[in-house]
Motif scaffolding. Structure first.
Motif, PDB file in Angstrom:
ATOM      1  N   ILE A   1       8.543   9.451   3.533  1.00 29.70           N
ATOM      2  CA  ILE A   1       8.357   8.064   3.098  1.00 29.70           C
ATOM      3  C   ILE A   1       9.257   7.138   3.917  1.00 29.70           C
ATOM      4  O   ILE A   1       8.849   6.037   4.303  1.00 29.70           O
ATOM      5  CB  ILE A   1       8.648   7.920   1.587  1.00 29.70           C
ATOM      6  CG1 ILE A   1       7.660   8.756   0.774  1.00 29.70           C
ATOM      7  CG2 ILE A   1       8.590   6.458   1.163  1.00 29.70           C
ATOM      8  CD1 ILE A   1       7.862   8.664  -0.729  1.00 29.70           C
TER       9      ILE A   1
ATOM     10  N   GLN B   1       7.571   6.646   7.224  1.00 27.75           N
ATOM     11  CA  GLN B   1       6.428   5.744   7.103  1.00 27.75           C
ATOM     12  C   GLN B   1       6.877   4.302   6.916  1.00 27.75           C
ATOM     13  O   GLN B   1       6.303   3.383   7.502  1.00 27.75           O
ATOM     14  CB  GLN B   1       5.545   6.167   5.935  1.00 27.75           C
ATOM     15  CG  GLN B   1       4.767   7.441   6.153  1.00 27.75           C
ATOM     16  CD  GLN B   1       3.909   7.797   4.946  1.00 27.75           C
ATOM     17  OE1 GLN B   1       3.256   6.936   4.371  1.00 27.75           O
ATOM     18  NE2 GLN B   1       3.925   9.070   4.566  1.00 27.75           N
TER      19      GLN B   1
ATOM     20  N   GLN C   1       2.093   1.773  -3.535  1.00 23.62           N
ATOM     21  CA  GLN C   1       1.015   2.301  -4.381  1.00 23.62           C
ATOM     22  C   GLN C   1       0.770   3.781  -4.088  1.00 23.62           C
ATOM     23  O   GLN C   1       0.607   4.590  -5.012  1.00 23.62           O
ATOM     24  CB  GLN C   1      -0.278   1.502  -4.111  1.00 23.62           C
ATOM     25  CG  GLN C   1      -0.257   0.064  -4.578  1.00 23.62           C
ATOM     26  CD  GLN C   1      -0.560  -0.083  -6.061  1.00 23.62           C
ATOM     27  OE1 GLN C   1      -0.289   0.820  -6.855  1.00 23.62           O
ATOM     28  NE2 GLN C   1      -1.100  -1.237  -6.444  1.00 23.62           N
ATOM     29  N   GLN C   2       0.768   4.121  -2.832  1.00 24.54           N
ATOM     30  CA  GLN C   2       0.462   5.498  -2.430  1.00 24.54           C
ATOM     31  C   GLN C   2       1.526   6.482  -2.902  1.00 24.54           C
ATOM     32  O   GLN C   2       1.217   7.609  -3.297  1.00 24.54           O
ATOM     33  CB  GLN C   2       0.321   5.558  -0.906  1.00 24.54           C
ATOM     34  CG  GLN C   2      -0.010   6.947  -0.373  1.00 24.54           C
ATOM     35  CD  GLN C   2      -0.073   6.970   1.150  1.00 24.54           C
ATOM     36  OE1 GLN C   2       0.036   5.926   1.804  1.00 24.54           O
ATOM     37  NE2 GLN C   2      -0.257   8.153   1.718  1.00 24.54           N
ATOM     38  N   HIS C   3       2.803   6.048  -2.859  1.00 21.09           N
ATOM     39  CA  HIS C   3       3.912   6.956  -3.188  1.00 21.09           C
ATOM     40  C   HIS C   3       4.637   6.516  -4.461  1.00 21.09           C
ATOM     41  O   HIS C   3       5.844   6.710  -4.581  1.00 21.09           O
ATOM     42  CB  HIS C   3       4.896   7.015  -2.021  1.00 21.09           C
ATOM     43  CG  HIS C   3       4.305   7.532  -0.745  1.00 21.09           C
ATOM     44  ND1 HIS C   3       3.970   8.858  -0.559  1.00 21.09           N
ATOM     45  CD2 HIS C   3       3.955   6.894   0.410  1.00 21.09           C
ATOM     46  CE1 HIS C   3       3.476   9.024   0.657  1.00 21.09           C
ATOM     47  NE2 HIS C   3       3.449   7.849   1.265  1.00 21.09           N
ATOM     48  N   TRP C   4       3.887   5.955  -5.384  1.00 21.50           N
ATOM     49  CA  TRP C   4       4.502   5.403  -6.598  1.00 21.50           C
ATOM     50  C   TRP C   4       5.370   6.434  -7.319  1.00 21.50           C
ATOM     51  O   TRP C   4       6.524   6.162  -7.664  1.00 21.50           O
ATOM     52  CB  TRP C   4       3.404   4.890  -7.524  1.00 21.50           C
ATOM     53  CG  TRP C   4       3.923   4.222  -8.767  1.00 21.50           C
ATOM     54  CD1 TRP C   4       4.167   4.806  -9.981  1.00 21.50           C
ATOM     55  CD2 TRP C   4       4.295   2.850  -8.898  1.00 21.50           C
ATOM     56  NE1 TRP C   4       4.654   3.881 -10.871  1.00 21.50           N
ATOM     57  CE2 TRP C   4       4.742   2.669 -10.231  1.00 21.50           C
ATOM     58  CE3 TRP C   4       4.276   1.765  -8.034  1.00 21.50           C
ATOM     59  CZ2 TRP C   4       5.152   1.430 -10.710  1.00 21.50           C
ATOM     60  CZ3 TRP C   4       4.692   0.538  -8.516  1.00 21.50           C
ATOM     61  CH2 TRP C   4       5.128   0.372  -9.832  1.00 21.50           C
TER      62      TRP C   4
ATOM     63  N   GLU D   1       0.828  -1.209   0.000  1.00 18.67           N
ATOM     64  CA  GLU D   1       0.000   0.000   0.000  1.00 18.67           C
ATOM     65  C   GLU D   1       0.862   1.258   0.000  1.00 18.67           C
ATOM     66  O   GLU D   1       0.523   2.264  -0.650  1.00 18.67           O
ATOM     67  CB  GLU D   1      -0.933  -0.013   1.207  1.00 18.67           C
ATOM     68  CG  GLU D   1      -1.997  -1.107   1.129  1.00 18.67           C
ATOM     69  CD  GLU D   1      -2.811  -1.224   2.405  1.00 18.67           C
ATOM     70  OE1 GLU D   1      -2.422  -0.585   3.418  1.00 18.67           O
ATOM     71  OE2 GLU D   1      -3.828  -1.950   2.401  1.00 18.67           O
ATOM     72  N   LEU D   2       1.993   1.219   0.722  1.00 15.68           N
ATOM     73  CA  LEU D   2       2.900   2.359   0.735  1.00 15.68           C
ATOM     74  C   LEU D   2       3.455   2.627  -0.662  1.00 15.68           C
ATOM     75  O   LEU D   2       3.536   3.780  -1.107  1.00 15.68           O
ATOM     76  CB  LEU D   2       4.051   2.093   1.714  1.00 15.68           C
ATOM     77  CG  LEU D   2       5.145   3.171   1.786  1.00 15.68           C
ATOM     78  CD1 LEU D   2       4.642   4.385   2.562  1.00 15.68           C
ATOM     79  CD2 LEU D   2       6.413   2.620   2.431  1.00 15.68           C
TER      80      LEU D   2
END
Length: 377
Positions: free
Chosen positions: A152, A155, A126-129, A123-124
């Protein structure tokens, strides 16, 4: 207040080779001056984890996975993305967390992660692609790591919190590069040892070639395998308060973990050489003690080994010896509030020594209820 949940099992295995050493022989140990059969704690821990998964005793998201193939797992969760680009993004995200990948895409050592942690990494990414850099050669990889935004990195490191994975909480983990996310085990498992002296035995076997010619009268293959048969004493202890802490204070999950561990501990059977021996022999006795002062491993009940008799099974003698030794030890070291729950197929455990269960399901229910009563809010 300290709250320990102990498991004491007497389990007889038919001829088998459940846990081998580097020569292929069943593991053993000298105890009380006599050679004993042994099954390592690591072997039974894996059997417990496998039993819990196969019996679906816990939700998928509360399980752990031990692997070097974290990159592969993440790429599967990013299947809709371009895989070459995704591979670079995965490497960048793991680098941000402090995890390194080798040239073959595997981590440098086995990781023990919760399923939630793996999902959170996906998910990380995908979120910060778009913010995650794409490295190439070693120099550009170093530069790309430095280019990862600090938020990032923060996180990514925060994701490694155990993920409420019960088996990680039970058995702990050590990540060499990230000591801050190490987790001390809530459960200790002893090496199982036989209650009696054992000798190694050898099975000389032959295999016939089904397509052999008429003049080929000998075996197509010959060989030998070592095995033994033994009645084992198995012991494990759970620090219930530590388990709850490892599960981020989730009381209900801790109770579910206690119930799952009770079931899995009883049903865990190592897989070694089972296709050759089929030694699927459940315990004859399961004793569960709730202790408050200190854990008490009762292996010394068998420092003097049990000897085979014609009129009484080894399991029966072992349970009787266990009960007698526990009574002696408890009079000195146990707390007045300590309690016993048990399932006994031998008829040797004293009826007045605890609360008897007629089935594993009933025992599991009683254990959960007892811990529920004593575990703080």
């Amino acid at each position: 207040m300290s709250l320990f949940l102990e498991f004491h099992l007497i389990q007889n295995f038919a001829p088998s080779n459940l846990n081998r050493d580097d020569t292929g022989a069943p593991k053993d140990a000298i105890f009380g001056g006599q050679r004993r059969a042994r099954v390592s704690s690591q072997c039974f821990k894996r059997a417990i984890r496998l039993a819990a998964a196969e019996l679906d005793l816990l939700p998928h998201e509360n399980r752990g996975i031990r692997t070097k193939k974290l990159q592969t797992l993440l790429l599967e969760k990013l299947a809709e993305r371009d895989q070459q680009e995704a591979r670079a993004k995965v490497e960048a995200a793991l680098s941000a967390a402090g995890l390194k990948l080798k040239d073959d895409g595997k981590t440098e050592y086995l990781l023990f992660l919760g399923e939630n942690e793996v999902t959170a990494f996906a998910e990380l990414i995908q979120q910060h692609w778009d913010a995650l850099p794409v490295g190439g050669d070693k120099k550009s990889k170093k530069d790309s790591k430095a280019a990862i935004p600090p938020e990032i990195v923060k996180q990514a490191k925060a994701l490694l919190n155990g993920g409420k994975a019960v088996d990680v909480a039970l058995f702990g983990r050590m990540l060499a590069d990230l000591p801050a996310v190490n987790q001390d085990a809530a459960c200790q498992v002893a090496h199982a040892i036989s209650t009696h002296r054992v000798e190694r035995e050898f099975d000389y076997f032959t295999a016939v070639d089904d397509k052999g010619d008429e003049d080929e009268t000998g075996a197509g293959m010959i060989g030998q395998v070592e095995f033994n048969s033994a009645t084992f004493y198995r012991y494990a202890v759970l620090d219930v308060n530590k388990l709850r802490s490892n599960l981020q204070g989730d009381r209900e999950l801790a109770l579910s973990a206690v119930a799952a561990f009770t079931q899995a501990m009883a049903r865990a059977i190592p897989t070694g050489k089972q296709n050759s021996f089929a030694a699927h022999n459940p315990p004859a006795f399961i004793g569960v003690s709730v202790r408050h002062a200190t854990p008490l491993n009762l292996a010394n009940a068998f420092e003097k080994p049990v000897f085979a008799r014609q009129d009484q099974a080894l399991t029966e003698q072992s349970v009787a010896a266990l009960a007698a030794y526990e009574t002696k030890l408890a009079s000195v070291y146990a707390d007045a509030a300590d309690q016993w729950l048990y399932l006994d197929l031998t008829g040797q455990w004293p009826n007045d020594k605890g609360d008897k269960a007629a089935s594993l399901a009933e025992l599991t229910q009683k254990v959960r209820q007892r811990i529920d009563q004593q575990l703080g809010e």
